[in-house]
Design a protein around this motif. Structure first.
Motif, PDB file in Angstrom:
ATOM      1  N   ALA A   1       0.676  -1.328  -0.049  1.00 27.92           N
ATOM      2  CA  ALA A   1      -0.043  -0.149  -0.155  1.00 27.92           C
ATOM      3  C   ALA A   1       0.872   1.135   0.085  1.00 27.92           C
ATOM      4  O   ALA A   1       0.423   2.328  -0.622  1.00 27.92           O
ATOM      5  N   ALA A   2       1.834   1.366   0.744  1.00 26.59           N
ATOM      6  CA  ALA A   2       2.873   2.306   0.767  1.00 26.59           C
ATOM      7  C   ALA A   2       3.479   2.719  -0.658  1.00 26.59           C
ATOM      8  O   ALA A   2       3.575   3.693  -1.093  1.00 26.59           O
ATOM      9  N   ALA A   3       4.056   1.517  -1.170  1.00 25.47           N
ATOM     10  CA  ALA A   3       4.584   1.584  -2.731  1.00 25.47           C
ATOM     11  C   ALA A   3       3.426   2.201  -3.497  1.00 25.47           C
ATOM     12  O   ALA A   3       3.650   2.899  -4.447  1.00 25.47           O
TER      13      ALA A   3
ATOM     14  N   LYS B   1      -1.223   5.744  -6.505  1.00 28.29           N
ATOM     15  CA  LYS B   1      -2.288   4.832  -6.799  1.00 28.29           C
ATOM     16  C   LYS B   1      -2.918   4.508  -5.504  1.00 28.29           C
ATOM     17  O   LYS B   1      -3.054   3.332  -5.028  1.00 28.29           O
ATOM     18  N   HIS B   2      -3.634   5.655  -5.001  1.00 29.33           N
ATOM     19  CA  HIS B   2      -4.288   5.469  -3.690  1.00 29.33           C
ATOM     20  C   HIS B   2      -5.406   4.799  -3.819  1.00 29.33           C
ATOM     21  O   HIS B   2      -5.648   3.844  -2.604  1.00 29.33           O
ATOM     22  N   ASP B   3      -6.381   4.449  -4.517  1.00 32.34           N
ATOM     23  CA  ASP B   3      -7.286   3.464  -4.663  1.00 32.34           C
ATOM     24  C   ASP B   3      -6.739   2.136  -4.336  1.00 32.34           C
ATOM     25  O   ASP B   3      -7.339   1.261  -3.512  1.00 32.34           O
ATOM     26  N   LYS B   4      -5.839   1.652  -5.020  1.00 31.30           N
ATOM     27  CA  LYS B   4      -5.056   0.453  -4.707  1.00 31.30           C
ATOM     28  C   LYS B   4      -4.620   0.257  -3.372  1.00 31.30           C
ATOM     29  O   LYS B   4      -4.671  -1.000  -2.750  1.00 31.30           O
ATOM     30  N   ALA B   5      -4.069   1.360  -2.865  1.00 31.65           N
ATOM     31  CA  ALA B   5      -3.306   1.457  -1.516  1.00 31.65           C
ATOM     32  C   ALA B   5      -4.494   1.208  -0.394  1.00 31.65           C
ATOM     33  O   ALA B   5      -4.421   0.443   0.418  1.00 31.65           O
TER      34      ALA B   5
ATOM     35  N   SER C   1      -4.038   7.564   2.422  1.00 31.88           N
ATOM     36  CA  SER C   1      -4.622   7.536   1.054  1.00 31.88           C
ATOM     37  C   SER C   1      -6.158   8.185   0.959  1.00 31.88           C
ATOM     38  O   SER C   1      -6.345   8.722  -0.061  1.00 31.88           O
ATOM     39  N   LEU C   2      -6.619   7.797   1.905  1.00 31.83           N
ATOM     40  CA  LEU C   2      -8.011   8.502   1.960  1.00 31.83           C
ATOM     41  C   LEU C   2      -8.114  10.113   1.777  1.00 31.83           C
ATOM     42  O   LEU C   2      -8.781  10.708   0.973  1.00 31.83           O
ATOM     43  N   TYR C   3      -7.166  10.532   2.676  1.00 33.32           N
ATOM     44  CA  TYR C   3      -6.744  12.046   2.710  1.00 33.32           C
ATOM     45  C   TYR C   3      -6.294  12.507   1.283  1.00 33.32           C
ATOM     46  O   TYR C   3      -6.976  13.308   0.567  1.00 33.32           O
TER      47      TYR C   3
ATOM     48  N   GLU D   1     -13.270  10.636   6.571  1.00 35.95           N
ATOM     49  CA  GLU D   1     -12.873   9.217   6.353  1.00 35.95           C
ATOM     50  C   GLU D   1     -11.385   8.860   6.803  1.00 35.95           C
ATOM     51  O   GLU D   1     -11.420   7.648   7.559  1.00 35.95           O
ATOM     52  N   ALA D   2     -10.499   9.711   6.380  1.00 38.53           N
ATOM     53  CA  ALA D   2      -9.111   9.765   6.666  1.00 38.53           C
ATOM     54  C   ALA D   2      -8.974   9.827   8.321  1.00 38.53           C
ATOM     55  O   ALA D   2      -8.249   9.047   8.887  1.00 38.53           O
ATOM     56  N   VAL D   3     -10.022  10.713   8.806  1.00 37.38           N
ATOM     57  CA  VAL D   3      -9.948  10.679  10.409  1.00 37.38           C
ATOM     58  C   VAL D   3     -10.546   9.779  10.985  1.00 37.38           C
ATOM     59  O   VAL D   3      -9.674   9.092  11.895  1.00 37.38           O
TER      60      VAL D   3
END
Length: 133
Positions: free
Chosen positions: A26-28, A34-38, A62-64, A71-73
């Motif tokens: 996910a970090a990669a 590619k935040h959706d994949k993360a 990734s949500l942020y 949602e990030a919160v």
């Protein structure tokens, strides 16, 4: 990063119950934008180990990045801090995300006034999160 993703994908094929592999992939993905994949990988990491705080931190990041500040919160940073209250990077990222929530809420309710507040910085990058390990 593509090479790291490939290696983590191979590791996941060997051991699909290892939360660290999913969180690191996910970090990669995040570093490539590619935040959706993360997010998918963070959710897999959380499913594999619901107590792995780093998965929640990376989910928050990734949500942020996708503009899902609330949602990030609630799904990311708060859950990370519930598991790891001393995580300064997650605390700082939570503060930034909360400021963004307040900013977007205020701008949604204000139609005529223009705000002169400073825009908060983005949460720590995935690379900064990895350096904290």
């Amino acid at each position: 990063m593509d090479e790291a993703i490939s290696f983590y994908t191979q590791a996941i094929a060997i051991n699909p119950n290892n939360a660290v592999y999913f969180a690191n992939r996910a970090a990669a993905y995040s570093q490539l934008g590619k935040h959706d994949k993360a997010i998918l990988d963070c959710n897999s990491a959380i499913q594999a180990d619901p107590k792995y705080s780093k998965a929640y931190s990376r989910l928050g990041f990734s949500l942020y990045a996708l503009g899902h500040y609330k949602e990030a919160v609630s799904l990311g940073y708060e859950k990370c801090l519930a598991l790891d209250p001393a995580n300064k990077m997650a605390r700082d990222a939570l503060d930034v995300a909360n400021a963004k929530v307040r900013e977007t809420t205020a701008s949604a309710t204000t139609t005529t006034a223009t705000a002169t507040t400073a825009t908060p910085s983005t949460p720590p990058t995935t690379q900064q999160q990895q350096q904290q390990q």
